[in-house]
Design an enzyme around this catalytic site. Structure first.
Site, short mmCIF file in Angstrom:
data_model
loop_
_atom_site.label_atom_id
_atom_site.label_comp_id
_atom_site.label_asym_id
_atom_site.label_seq_id
_atom_site.Cartn_x
_atom_site.Cartn_y
_atom_site.Cartn_z
N CYS A 121 27.59 4.11 48.17
CA CYS A 121 27.66 3.76 46.85
C CYS A 121 28.52 2.38 46.90
O CYS A 121 28.65 1.68 45.51
CB CYS A 121 28.65 4.73 46.22
SG CYS A 121 27.66 6.48 45.99
N HIS A 179 34.52 4.58 40.70
CA HIS A 179 33.14 5.06 41.07
C HIS A 179 33.21 6.56 40.62
O HIS A 179 34.11 7.36 40.64
CB HIS A 179 32.95 5.17 42.59
CG HIS A 179 31.88 5.93 43.04
ND1 HIS A 179 30.76 5.61 42.71
CD2 HIS A 179 31.83 6.74 43.82
CE1 HIS A 179 30.02 6.23 43.44
NE2 HIS A 179 30.49 7.13 44.00
N GLU A 192 20.65 2.87 48.83
CA GLU A 192 20.60 3.89 49.87
C GLU A 192 19.29 4.91 49.71
O GLU A 192 19.43 5.94 50.30
CB GLU A 192 21.82 4.75 49.97
CG GLU A 192 22.48 5.48 48.78
CD GLU A 192 23.85 6.10 48.87
OE1 GLU A 192 23.98 6.91 49.75
OE2 GLU A 192 24.68 5.77 48.35
P1 HMG Z 1 32.08 23.02 44.18
O1 HMG Z 1 31.71 23.52 45.28
O2 HMG Z 1 31.13 23.01 42.84
O3 HMG Z 1 33.54 22.82 43.74
O4 HMG Z 1 31.78 21.29 44.69
P2 HMG Z 1 34.53 23.72 43.06
O5 HMG Z 1 33.94 25.41 43.36
O6 HMG Z 1 35.79 23.53 43.60
O7 HMG Z 1 34.19 23.71 41.44
C1 HMG Z 1 34.40 22.13 41.09
C2 HMG Z 1 35.41 22.32 39.77
O8 HMG Z 1 34.75 23.27 38.63
C3 HMG Z 1 36.63 22.93 40.24
O9 HMG Z 1 37.67 22.01 39.52
C4 HMG Z 1 36.64 24.26 39.65
O10 HMG Z 1 37.96 24.97 39.52
C5 HMG Z 1 35.82 24.02 38.34
P3 HMG Z 1 38.76 21.35 40.23
O11 HMG Z 1 39.64 22.15 41.16
O12 HMG Z 1 37.89 20.20 41.05
O13 HMG Z 1 39.50 20.56 39.05
N1 HMG Z 1 35.10 25.49 38.10
C6 HMG Z 1 35.16 25.74 36.57
N2 HMG Z 1 35.49 25.22 35.60
C7 HMG Z 1 35.26 26.02 34.35
N3 HMG Z 1 34.73 27.28 34.37
C8 HMG Z 1 34.09 27.76 35.53
C9 HMG Z 1 34.56 27.22 36.68
N4 HMG Z 1 34.17 27.49 38.02
C10 HMG Z 1 34.41 26.33 38.83
N5 HMG Z 1 33.48 28.87 35.58
C11 HMG Z 1 32.00 19.03 44.62
C12 HMG Z 1 32.12 20.20 43.91
C13 HMG Z 1 32.17 17.70 44.12
C14 HMG Z 1 32.65 19.06 46.17
C15 HMG Z 1 30.25 19.02 44.93
O14 HMG Z 1 29.73 18.93 43.69
C16 HMG Z 1 29.80 18.11 45.85
O15 HMG Z 1 29.57 18.25 47.08
N6 HMG Z 1 29.17 16.85 45.27
C17 HMG Z 1 28.83 15.69 46.08
C18 HMG Z 1 30.04 14.98 46.95
C19 HMG Z 1 30.98 14.10 45.71
O16 HMG Z 1 30.46 14.09 44.65
N7 HMG Z 1 32.01 13.91 46.38
C20 HMG Z 1 32.97 13.07 45.58
C21 HMG Z 1 33.71 12.11 46.54
S1 HMG Z 1 32.66 10.89 47.53
C22 HMG Z 1 31.87 9.92 46.65
O17 HMG Z 1 31.72 9.65 45.41
C23 HMG Z 1 30.55 9.30 47.29
C24 HMG Z 1 29.09 9.62 46.49
O18 HMG Z 1 28.82 9.03 45.52
C25 HMG Z 1 28.00 9.07 47.90
C26 HMG Z 1 27.93 7.65 48.17
O19 HMG Z 1 28.82 7.07 48.34
O20 HMG Z 1 26.75 7.29 48.47
C27 HMG Z 1 28.84 11.06 46.62
#
Ligand code: HMG
Length: 407
Positions: free
Chosen positions: A114, A243, A82
């Site tokens: 992906c 994945h 991609e």
């Molecule tokens: P975010 O805003 O960083 O989420 O986005 P968050 O605030 O919920 O924090 C993430 C985790 O860190 C949470 O844990 C928090 O509690 C923890 P969880 O609730 O998940 O267990 N946290 C902490 N832990 C320890 N100490 C701290 C602390 N603060 C927070 N101080 C998100 C996270 C994955 C949504 C973001 O990184 C994102 O948008 N990523 C891109 C999209 C993605 O990876 N999606 C996954 C599924 S889709 C997919 O896999 C397809 C893809 O590969 C693309 C394709 O197909 O081409 C992406």
């Protein structure tokens, strides 16, 4: 039934990485959020003299050399990406040129976020198995640069890399019966990159929900294809590779699988099952995502390389469950059976060695590299020679008459 599968695998990752401590400091985020919350420690940074083409060719050349496969033996070349470099000319054609692959070969590019790599593998296996001639070989490559907007939630999950696989009859690494594969797809907007956008638009939390919905759909289809009852899936497999857009997505996925497979178990029993099976079945495949980040199409197959690198010959004869997901969305769950003698393949991986040979970059260098527009990207020989390592065999050297040039 014809025995079809994968004979060997090679991986290429760029020679630079940004430690998550640096990114956390610069973004004013506690590093624990990245280390514990996402489970990631380093992310690959691709220099301007590399792209989806060079990474693909660098992975594929390793594969051809270590398997002793001549370029003229490849009769199907599929590149899934991609991160394409042209709206019309496929990355696969550039790779064909760089590797001197002959003309009597079907050459094309596949895109489905992906999931595209899995589509290429399954299609190549079906092509090999229905062919009358027993010596058909397909080269399937997944190559991507996972980029997100500066300062966005996706930024710490970035990465880059390519994985190349050799698909043929009587494979030496693993076999698969694609007729049993479980599939799931649905038209959703969880992660997308409109034409012309350099970085994707992401509905992060929704993307996780879509991923888990697809896991449920694909595993239930697989169970019904194989006649396996609910709660029996994990008995059929020894290792599981999900994945991995970031490390802890594998944890979320595995917890969800335990919840749907063991609905009648108590929360304590489910927690115990999760802890035990995650450590045994999933953990050995996490090396790459922790060190490199998301590599989109190649992510789940970097999990396979990690598993082989971590477990070595212990994987021989075992069953590996694989869950491939791509946003948009498409998914597939399948099981492959590893061959008994994989010593040569395991020794030839050299993934840890490649990771150790990388060099860290500063946050400033990362921003500078990723801020350049395509037109500014030009070859600076001195810059390249100092940092290239033995795995970097092809480099991008800029444009001439609107044509991308490689050395
Ligand atoms: P975010 O805003 O960083 O989420 O986005 P968050 O605030 O919920 O924090 C993430 C985790 O860190 C949470 O844990 C928090 O509690 C923890 P969880 O609730 O998940 O267990 N946290 C902490 N832990 C320890 N100490 C701290 C602390 N603060 C927070 N101080 C998100 C996270 C994955 C949504 C973001 O990184 C994102 O948008 N990523 C891109 C999209 C993605 O990876 N999606 C996954 C599924 S889709 C997919 O896999 C397809 C893809 O590969 C693309 C394709 O197909 O081409 C992406």
């Amino acid at each position: 039934m014809v025995d079809v599968g994968i004979s060997d695998v090679a991986i290429y990752v760029p020679p630079f990485y940004l430690p998550h401590e640096e990114l956390a400091r610069a973004r004013g985020v506690p590093v624990e959020k990245y280390h514990q919350g996402l489970g990631n420690f380093r992310m690959a940074v691709i220099p301007n003299w590399e792209d989806a083409v060079t990474m693909a060719a660098n992975a594929a050349l390793q594969l051809l050399e270590k398997t002793g496969t001549g370029p003229e033996e490849i009769q199907q070349l599929v590149v899934s990406t991609e991160s394409g470099v042209d709206h019309s000319k496929p990355v696969a054609s550039f790779v064909q040129g760089l590797l001197n692959i002959g003309s009597r070969c079907r050459v094309y590019e596949i895109k489905h976020a992906c999931y595209g790599g899995t589509a290429g593998i399954v299609h190549s296996m079906d092509w090999v198995s229905r062919n009358h001639s027993a010596d058909k070989k397909a080269l399937v490559i997944m190559t991507d640069i996972a980029r997100y907007a500066f300062g966005s939630p996706g930024e710490p999950t970035q990465g880059a890399g390519a994985v190349a696989l050799l698909v043929e009859r009587s494979p030496t690494l693993l076999s698969m019966d694609t007729s049993l594969n479980g599939v799931f797809s649905k038209d959703v907007f969880d992660f997308w990159r409109p034409t012309g956008h350099r970085v994707p638009i992401v509905d992060g939390k929704y993307s996780i929900a879509c991923y888990l919905m697809a896991l449920e759909g694909a595993t239930s289809h697989f169970r019904s294809n194989c006649g396996i009852g609910k709660g029996r899936l994990l008995e059929e497999i020894d290792y599981l590779i999900y994945h991995m857009p970031y490390t802890n997505m594998a944890k979320k996925a595995h917890r969800h699988l335990i919840d749907i497979e063991y609905e009648d178990a108590s929360p304590d029993e489910r927690e115990q099952l999760f802890e035990e099976t995650f450590a045994r079945m999933v953990e050995p495949g996490l090396l790459g995502v922790r060190e490199v980040g998301n590599i989109y199409t190649g992510s789940v197959y970097m999990g396979l390389v990690s598993l082989l690198e971590t477990e070595g010959e212990r994987v021989a004869g075992k069953h590996i469950g694989v869950f491939s997901y791509g946003s948009g969305c498409g998914a597939e769950f399948f099981v492959c059976k590893v061959k008994k003698d994989i010593r040569r393949i395991v020794r030839g991986l050299r993934f840890k060695e490649q990771l150790e040979k990388r060099k860290p970059v500063t946050f400033e260098r990362y921003v500078q590299t990723y801020s350049k527009s395509w037109e500014e990207i030009l070859y600076h020989p001195g810059e390249v020679e100092g940092f290239k390592n033995e795995f970097t065999r092809f480099v991008f050297v800029g444009f001439k008459d609107h044509k991308r040039q490689y050395l």
